[in-house]
Design a protein around this motif. Structure first.
Motif: not given
Length: 208
Positions: A71, A93, A98, A113, A116, A118
């Motif tokens: 991740n 994502e 993440r 990023c 969204n 992240m």
């Protein structure tokens, strides 16, 4: 948007510089308008040996057993360059990433990023190299990212502080995207609309 506070998990190493958005999510997969479902096409031309995406490339890093369930993505300079497609962070994502660690990013990708959910972290190239070496020596090694204290922590306990804009940090910690920020003003918006409707009622008349 899901809040981002602390993240601990497997870190995958993508040892490539200048990874552009067409490699992150190739153009033939941009026909959908919803954000979901792009993860299966992430790095398609590198992950698969065939156009249909049925034959995994055994030499590509994300297909390695040690990186399954990763991740966090650790990569090289100028990640996310090329076109400004927002589908690139959508695909990352949706795949499960993440956070990304890199010495630098293309500006539009970097901004997308945050929008969204992240966290793109910028660290000096020498520190990225140290993290590469540490993870490469230990298959399946984890990293921990503490956004509140702005630090990346290796399994060995080494800490790498990072900078992040205060407003973006606030939004991530509280899970606020642009819509969420607007909804914080819902009461004010409603009061304005009620007042405005009385002042200029003709603007609110429904056509027959």
């Amino acid at each position: 948007m899901k809040a981002f506070t602390k993240l601990k998990g497997i870190a995958a190493l993508l040892d490539k510089a200048n990874v552009d958005t067409d490699q992150i999510i190739p153009k033939q997969f941009l026909r959908k308008i919803e954000r979901s479902g792009f993860g299966k096409h992430l790095f398609h031309d590198w992950r698969f040996l065939d156009d249909a995406g049925q034959t995994p490339n055994p030499d590509f890093v994300l297909n390695a057993k040690r990186y399954q369930g990763a991740n966090i993505l650790v990569t090289r300079d100028n990640f996310g360059c090329g076109s400004s497609r927002e589908h690139a962070p959508w695909a990352l994502e949706d795949y499960g990433f993440r956070s990304i660690l890199s010495p630098s990013y293309a500006d539009i990708f970097y901004n997308n990023c945050f929008k969204n959910g992240m966290l793109p972290i910028v660290l000096p190239e020498s520190q990225i190299e140290e993290i590469f070496q540490a993870i490469d020596k230990k298959p399946g090694a984890n990293l921990e990212i503490d956004l509140e204290n702005q630090v990346v922590i290796t399994e060995e306990g080494k800490k790498y502080p990072f900078e992040v804009d205060a407003f973006r940090k606030h939004c991530l910690l509280n899970g606020l995207d642009d819509i969420g920020l607007t909804l914080q003003k819902a009461d004010f918006i409603q009061k304005f609309e009620e007042k405005n409707q009385k002042e200029v009622p003709w603007l609110y008349r429904k056509s027959v």
